[in-house]
Motif scaffolding. Sequence first.
Motif, PDB file in Angstrom:
ATOM      1  N   GLY A   1      10.932 -34.533  11.153  1.00  0.00           N
ATOM      2  CA  GLY A   1      10.773 -35.918  10.722  1.00  0.00           C
ATOM      3  C   GLY A   1      11.425 -36.188   9.379  1.00  0.00           C
ATOM      4  N   LEU A   2      11.299 -35.248   8.438  1.00  0.00           N
ATOM      5  CA  LEU A   2      11.952 -35.411   7.131  1.00  0.00           C
ATOM      6  C   LEU A   2      13.470 -35.397   7.291  1.00  0.00           C
ATOM      7  CD1 LEU A   2       9.600 -33.140   5.007  1.00  0.00           C
ATOM      8  CD2 LEU A   2       9.974 -35.601   4.656  1.00  0.00           C
ATOM      9  N   GLY A   3      13.957 -34.557   8.214  1.00  0.00           N
ATOM     10  CA  GLY A   3      15.393 -34.558   8.486  1.00  0.00           C
ATOM     11  C   GLY A   3      15.860 -35.888   9.034  1.00  0.00           C
ATOM     12  N   GLN A   4      15.060 -36.480   9.938  1.00  0.00           N
ATOM     13  CA  GLN A   4      15.441 -37.771  10.507  1.00  0.00           C
ATOM     14  C   GLN A   4      15.412 -38.875   9.452  1.00  0.00           C
ATOM     15  OE1 GLN A   4      16.674 -38.135  13.641  1.00  0.00           O
ATOM     16  NE2 GLN A   4      17.190 -40.190  12.916  1.00  0.00           N
ATOM     17  N   LEU A   5      14.423 -38.831   8.573  1.00  0.00           N
ATOM     18  CA  LEU A   5      14.373 -39.826   7.499  1.00  0.00           C
ATOM     19  C   LEU A   5      15.591 -39.705   6.588  1.00  0.00           C
ATOM     20  CD1 LEU A   5      10.588 -39.678   6.531  1.00  0.00           C
ATOM     21  CD2 LEU A   5      11.793 -41.641   7.501  1.00  0.00           C
ATOM     22  N   ALA A   6      15.992 -38.468   6.278  1.00  0.00           N
ATOM     23  CA  ALA A   6      17.183 -38.263   5.448  1.00  0.00           C
ATOM     24  C   ALA A   6      18.436 -38.764   6.174  1.00  0.00           C
ATOM     25  CB  ALA A   6      17.323 -36.787   5.091  1.00  0.00           C
ATOM     26  N   TRP A   7      18.500 -38.494   7.479  1.00  0.00           N
ATOM     27  CA  TRP A   7      19.644 -38.965   8.260  1.00  0.00           C
ATOM     28  C   TRP A   7      19.704 -40.486   8.263  1.00  0.00           C
ATOM     29  CZ3 TRP A   7      24.137 -37.703  10.095  1.00  0.00           C
ATOM     30  CH2 TRP A   7      24.727 -38.514  11.078  1.00  0.00           C
TER      31      TRP A   7
ATOM     32  N   PRO B   1      23.325 -36.656   4.964  1.00  0.00           N
ATOM     33  CA  PRO B   1      23.405 -35.583   5.951  1.00  0.00           C
ATOM     34  C   PRO B   1      23.093 -34.202   5.384  1.00  0.00           C
ATOM     35  CG  PRO B   1      25.598 -36.346   5.363  1.00  0.00           C
ATOM     36  CD  PRO B   1      24.632 -37.299   4.735  1.00  0.00           C
ATOM     37  N   GLN B   2      23.375 -33.975   4.089  1.00  0.00           N
ATOM     38  CA  GLN B   2      23.103 -32.665   3.517  1.00  0.00           C
ATOM     39  C   GLN B   2      21.603 -32.388   3.486  1.00  0.00           C
ATOM     40  OE1 GLN B   2      25.839 -30.497   2.376  1.00  0.00           O
ATOM     41  NE2 GLN B   2      24.119 -29.151   2.810  1.00  0.00           N
ATOM     42  N   ASP B   3      20.825 -33.384   3.042  1.00  0.00           N
ATOM     43  CA  ASP B   3      19.368 -33.223   3.016  1.00  0.00           C
ATOM     44  C   ASP B   3      18.821 -33.150   4.436  1.00  0.00           C
ATOM     45  OD1 ASP B   3      16.936 -32.995   1.551  1.00  0.00           O
ATOM     46  OD2 ASP B   3      16.466 -35.075   2.037  1.00  0.00           O
ATOM     47  N   ALA B   4      19.402 -33.942   5.334  1.00  0.00           N
ATOM     48  CA  ALA B   4      18.972 -33.900   6.735  1.00  0.00           C
ATOM     49  C   ALA B   4      19.189 -32.506   7.318  1.00  0.00           C
ATOM     50  CB  ALA B   4      19.736 -34.936   7.551  1.00  0.00           C
ATOM     51  N   LEU B   5      20.359 -31.931   7.054  1.00  0.00           N
ATOM     52  CA  LEU B   5      20.664 -30.598   7.576  1.00  0.00           C
ATOM     53  C   LEU B   5      19.674 -29.570   7.051  1.00  0.00           C
ATOM     54  CD1 LEU B   5      22.551 -28.742   9.186  1.00  0.00           C
ATOM     55  CD2 LEU B   5      23.950 -28.527   7.115  1.00  0.00           C
TER      56      LEU B   5
ATOM     57  N   ALA C   1      15.240 -30.852  16.667  1.00  0.00           N
ATOM     58  CA  ALA C   1      15.726 -30.212  15.448  1.00  0.00           C
ATOM     59  C   ALA C   1      17.170 -29.741  15.586  1.00  0.00           C
ATOM     60  CB  ALA C   1      14.807 -29.051  15.069  1.00  0.00           C
ATOM     61  N   GLN C   2      17.499 -29.057  16.694  1.00  0.00           N
ATOM     62  CA  GLN C   2      18.866 -28.566  16.855  1.00  0.00           C
ATOM     63  C   GLN C   2      19.858 -29.718  17.019  1.00  0.00           C
ATOM     64  OE1 GLN C   2      20.531 -25.992  16.381  1.00  0.00           O
ATOM     65  NE2 GLN C   2      19.544 -24.103  17.045  1.00  0.00           N
ATOM     66  N   ALA C   3      19.498 -30.733  17.782  1.00  0.00           N
ATOM     67  CA  ALA C   3      20.388 -31.884  17.942  1.00  0.00           C
ATOM     68  C   ALA C   3      20.556 -32.606  16.610  1.00  0.00           C
ATOM     69  CB  ALA C   3      19.847 -32.835  19.001  1.00  0.00           C
ATOM     70  N   GLY C   4      19.472 -32.725  15.839  1.00  0.00           N
ATOM     71  CA  GLY C   4      19.580 -33.319  14.503  1.00  0.00           C
ATOM     72  C   GLY C   4      20.501 -32.510  13.619  1.00  0.00           C
ATOM     73  N   ARG C   5      20.406 -31.201  13.730  1.00  0.00           N
ATOM     74  CA  ARG C   5      21.296 -30.317  12.981  1.00  0.00           C
ATOM     75  C   ARG C   5      22.750 -30.596  13.363  1.00  0.00           C
ATOM     76  NH1 ARG C   5      23.026 -25.009  14.264  1.00  0.00           N
ATOM     77  NH2 ARG C   5      23.749 -23.887  12.402  1.00  0.00           N
ATOM     78  N   GLY C   6      23.011 -30.746  14.666  1.00  0.00           N
ATOM     79  CA  GLY C   6      24.363 -31.054  15.116  1.00  0.00           C
ATOM     80  C   GLY C   6      24.863 -32.367  14.553  1.00  0.00           C
ATOM     81  N   ARG C   7      24.008 -33.372  14.544  1.00  0.00           N
ATOM     82  CA  ARG C   7      24.366 -34.691  14.020  1.00  0.00           C
ATOM     83  C   ARG C   7      24.784 -34.601  12.549  1.00  0.00           C
ATOM     84  NH1 ARG C   7      19.411 -36.996  14.744  1.00  0.00           N
ATOM     85  NH2 ARG C   7      19.714 -36.575  16.964  1.00  0.00           N
ATOM     86  N   ALA C   8      23.995 -33.873  11.768  1.00  0.00           N
ATOM     87  CA  ALA C   8      24.293 -33.735  10.340  1.00  0.00           C
ATOM     88  C   ALA C   8      25.575 -32.944  10.120  1.00  0.00           C
ATOM     89  CB  ALA C   8      23.114 -33.062   9.639  1.00  0.00           C
ATOM     90  N   LEU C   9      25.793 -31.908  10.923  1.00  0.00           N
ATOM     91  CA  LEU C   9      27.006 -31.095  10.780  1.00  0.00           C
ATOM     92  C   LEU C   9      28.260 -31.917  11.062  1.00  0.00           C
ATOM     93  CD1 LEU C   9      25.674 -27.844  12.461  1.00  0.00           C
ATOM     94  CD2 LEU C   9      26.508 -27.999  10.102  1.00  0.00           C
TER      95      LEU C   9
ATOM     96  N   PRO D   1      26.632 -44.374   6.650  1.00  0.00           N
ATOM     97  CA  PRO D   1      28.044 -44.435   7.036  1.00  0.00           C
ATOM     98  C   PRO D   1      28.417 -43.468   8.151  1.00  0.00           C
ATOM     99  CG  PRO D   1      27.798 -43.299   4.943  1.00  0.00           C
ATOM    100  CD  PRO D   1      26.449 -43.856   5.276  1.00  0.00           C
ATOM    101  N   TYR D   2      27.494 -42.607   8.569  1.00  0.00           N
ATOM    102  CA  TYR D   2      27.768 -41.611   9.607  1.00  0.00           C
ATOM    103  C   TYR D   2      27.016 -41.923  10.903  1.00  0.00           C
ATOM    104  CZ  TYR D   2      28.187 -39.311   5.030  1.00  0.00           C
ATOM    105  OH  TYR D   2      28.466 -39.015   3.723  1.00  0.00           O
ATOM    106  N   PHE D   3      26.529 -43.150  11.065  1.00  0.00           N
ATOM    107  CA  PHE D   3      25.505 -43.406  12.085  1.00  0.00           C
ATOM    108  C   PHE D   3      25.944 -43.080  13.503  1.00  0.00           C
ATOM    109  CE2 PHE D   3      27.812 -47.413  11.818  1.00  0.00           C
ATOM    110  CZ  PHE D   3      27.840 -47.898  13.103  1.00  0.00           C
ATOM    111  N   SER D   4      27.245 -43.069  13.781  1.00  0.00           N
ATOM    112  CA  SER D   4      27.725 -42.739  15.126  1.00  0.00           C
ATOM    113  C   SER D   4      29.178 -42.311  15.039  1.00  0.00           C
ATOM    114  CB  SER D   4      27.606 -43.951  16.054  1.00  0.00           C
ATOM    115  OG  SER D   4      28.388 -43.780  17.226  1.00  0.00           O
ATOM    116  N   PRO D   5      29.548 -41.193  15.682  1.00  0.00           N
ATOM    117  CA  PRO D   5      30.945 -40.779  15.631  1.00  0.00           C
ATOM    118  C   PRO D   5      31.876 -41.772  16.312  1.00  0.00           C
ATOM    119  CG  PRO D   5      29.714 -39.400  17.174  1.00  0.00           C
ATOM    120  CD  PRO D   5      28.713 -40.233  16.425  1.00  0.00           C
TER     121      PRO D   5
END
Length: 493
Positions: free
Chosen positions: A262-268, A273-277, A293-301, A463-467
Motif C-alpha cells: 500500500g505504501l508503494g502504491q501511494l508513492a506511485w 517511483p524510487q520510493d514506490a520501488l 507487489a511484484q507488478a508494482g515493482r515492475g511498474r516502478a522499474l 508523469p509515469y502513469f502509463s507507458p
Amino acid sequence: MDRAMDNRVRVPGTSLLAEPPAPRRARRWLRRVLVAALACGVVAGLGLMLPEERPQVVRPPAAGPQAQARAEAQTLTAVTSGVPVALPQLTALVGRQERRVRARPQDARAWAVLGRAYVERGRRAADPEDFPRAEQALRTSLRVRAGTPEALEGMAALALARRDFPAAKDYGEQALKAAPNRWSAYPPLIDAYTGLGDYKAARTALDTLLELHTGAAARPVVMARASAVYQDRGWREDAVAQLTDAAAAAGTPAEQAPCMTGLGQLAWDRGDPQDALRHFEAAVRLDPDQPGAQAGRGRALVALGRTEVAFTAYRAALARHPSPRDAYELGELYEARGMAGPAREQYERVKALVRREVAAGVDEDLLIGQFEADHGNPREAVTRLRAEWRRQPGTEVADALGWALHRTGDDKEALTYAEAATDTSKGGVRSALYAFHRALIEQSLGLSAPSRRHLQGALRINPYFSPLRASAAVAALRALGDVPDEPPPGGIP
C-alpha cells in the motif's frame, strides 16, 4: 490525437470474453450458460462436495503440540477477522477445516471458517476456482445456523473478491445487524461503500470502527482501512502515516507485506517511483505471494528506465499470481515498446484469464470494458460499462465509461462521466489517468484551456502513469502549444 491512440494493437474478435472464431450470438449464449451453471452449482452446494483430500504442501514447523495448536488457533482467528495470513498457512487451514466439516457437518462455524479460508486463498493465489467452493461452504454455514456472523462476513469478503460491491454491502450490513460490536464486519463494509462511490457512508463506517475497542491484532487492519479512506479524502500524508503505523504494528511478515504494498502504491500515485520501488521490494521480501507487489515493482522499474528488469518482475508476478489486470498492464508495456507480437500474446492471455474469472462468478465487466475501449470494440465497452454503472457507480467505472463513450465519438456525454470521475470534492482519488482521459475528451470538444489544465495536472500527479498514455499526454500538450517539462529518464517512452 485520437488517431495516435487508435494505432494500438488489436486482438482478433470483438469481445474479450469470446474465442475469436465464435459468432456474437453464440458467445452471449455461452456466457449465459456459464452464469446459469454457476448459479446451479451454488444451489447444489447446500450438499457440498468437498475436494479430495490433498497432501499439504507446507506444514507448520514441529515446535511441540501446544505451540502448534496455539499457532493454528491464531491462524484461524486471523482468517475469520480478515487479518492477512501467509499462503502456506491458508492452505494448511483449508486442509484442517475440510477434515473438520467432514467429521462435524453440522458445525456452522467450521463451515464459515472453511469458506473464509477459501476466499483468502483464492484471492492470494489468484485462483478463482476457490470462490465457488467458498460460496458453497458459507451458504452451508448459514443453512446450518442462520445469521452466523463469521459466515455473513465471509460472504461480504467473497463478494468483494468477485467485485460485487452491492452484495458486499448487503452482507456486511447483515453482519453488523447480527453482531453490532464485532469490529471485523466494518473493513469489508468500508470497501463495499467505496466501490459503490458512497464515500460518506465509508467515512461514517470508519468513524464507528475507530470508536470500537479492538485488540492489538486488529490494529493494522483498522489503520489500513483508515489509510484508504484518508486517501479518498485527499489526505495523502495522513494515509501514509496510517499505513506506516500499521506496518510497525503488524505481528507477522504476512501482515506487514500488504502495508508495504500500500505504501508503494501511494508513492506511485504521487509520482515517486524510487520510493514506490523501495516499498514494493520490501513487500516481496516479506511475502513473495503478496498480491500486487511484484507488478508494482515492475511498474516502478519501467519509470526508472529499467525495462528489462521490469519485464522479469511482471513475469514473476504472473507466475505466482496470474491476474488479468497485471497481464493487461504487461501487454500495454510491450505495446509501448513496439513489441507487437508479445503484446498480442499477452492480450490473449488477458482474455483467457478473464474467462476463468467470469466462470467462477467474478464481475470483470469493468476490465472487459477498459480492454474493449482501447483494444477491441468500444461500442461493446459502452454497453457493458453502462450496465456496470447502473449496478455499482464507483469512480473507476465513471472514468471507464466516459473514456469508452469518447472512443465511440460521443464526447458530450463522455464529459459528464469524466467530470464525475475527476470530482474529488466528495471523495475519490486524484488520478493521473482520469485527468488524462478528461483532457482528451475536452480537446475533442474544442475546450483547449481546460484540456491543457488537465493534461498538465495528469503529468504533475504522476508523469509515469502509463507507458502508453504518458507519451500521448506530452504529445497532446505540444499540440496545444504547450511545452511540458522534460521528464526524468525512462518515465515516458
